[in-house]
Design a protein around this motif. Structure first.
Motif: not given
Length: 313
Positions: A97, A195, A201, A203, A217-218, A220, A247
């Motif tokens: 992130a 990851t 970005q 992913r 989906p994220d 993580c 998360r």
């Protein structure tokens, strides 16, 4: 539980030709030999591993030959392809992130090399090394960072152990999109979550021998993929609990150094060995333990050794 200690080292090996890598790698072979598969010990298996490496990682073939040429070990030619390795399973939690990658690596401390390596095989790369030249996590000078966790399903097929795949991605890719594109065609021996982070970005993707590359989906990951987690597996690994926790906290180092993200099951091979926080656009990473930290960067890489306490007081 009593706290444990582990000695970590930082090593600058350049392109692997000056003898520093060989001096480091030679003592690893008693352990490395244990991970070579029965098939890999045969002439046919060795040839198959070499062909797989040449097909999927051709850019690294000269590096592979340069490294194996320095070792007085005939099995090194096969082992270093990491395409003939017995399956191994770990834990781990990670999140990408805001241009950063944060991860806990959970494994048996005695079986973790614990070596931070700065290399320049095809390009500058810094990461936590495994299997002599693979990587558990790392970053390159283009601002790409990658990390792995076990995907939680105990299946095995033909393909590579994931540490050499992370090495390959960092040596040959500059962006998340480019690395994901490469991952789509590389066979992976056991389920893994990868990851990836760059300046634009973050992913996470699921890969494995029995599934196509699947987007999470994220950005993580803990130790399951997109399939249901059996109750007994959740009790032992707490993978869903850890994923929910990371998360909720986001990329927070302090949270990674506390339960439930910091794990203490060292006797089961699932205790946290280190925490790594990558800032790839800045070329910086800091490795954390509950009582200490060790920053490294492309601008200032500091070789040496440090003994760290594992576990919580």
């Amino acid at each position: 539980m009593s706290r444990r200690q582990k000695t970590f080292r930082a090593l600058a090996i350049g392109d692997g030709s000056d003898g520093q890598w060989a001096a480091y790698a030679q003592p690893l072979w008693p352990l490395a030999e244990q991970w070579l598969s029965e098939e890999g010990r045969t002439e046919e298996g060795a040839d198959r591993a070499r062909r797989l490496f040449e097909e999927h990682m051709p850019e690294l073939v000269p590096v592979l030959d340069r490294l194996t040429g320095q070792l007085d070990r005939p099995e090194a030619r096969t082992f270093l392809t990491l395409a003939a390795i017995r399956p191994f399973f770990s834990a781990c939690t990670q999140i990408g992130a805001g241009g950063t990658l944060l991860r806990n690596y959970d494994f048996d401390p005695d079986d973790c090399e614990g070596t931070i390596v700065s290399s320049h095989f095809l390009r500058p790369v810094i990461g936590m090394q495994d299997a002599a030249w693979g990587l558990l996590d790392g970053m390159n000078d283009a601002g790409l960072a990658v990390s792995l966790t076990f995907g939680g399903r105990f299946v095995h097929g033909p393909g590579f152990a994931i540490p050499i795949v992370l090495r390959y991605l960092l040596e040959t890719c500059t962006t998340v999109d480019e690395a994901v594109g490469r991952l789509r065609s590389i066979p992976i021996a056991i389920p893994q979550n990868v990851t990836l982070v760059d300046a634009e970005q973050a992913r996470t993707v699921y890969v494995g021998p029995d599934i196509p590359l699947t987007e999470a989906p994220d950005a993580c990951a803990a130790n399951h993929q997109h399939l249901p987690v059996p109750d007994d597996q959740e009790r032992s690994s707490r993978t869903q609990e850890r994923l929910a926790a990371v998360r909720a906290t986001g990329p927070d180092v302090a949270a990674m150094l506390k339960s439930p993200l910091y794990q203490l099951a060292y006797d089961e091979g699932l205790g946290t060995v280190y925490t790594a926080h990558y800032h790839p656009a800045e070329g910086k990473v800091t490795y954390f333990w509950p009582d200490d930290s060790w920053p490294q960067s492309f601008a200032t890489f500091t070789p040496g050794t440090r003994t760290m306490a594992l576990g919580l007081a």
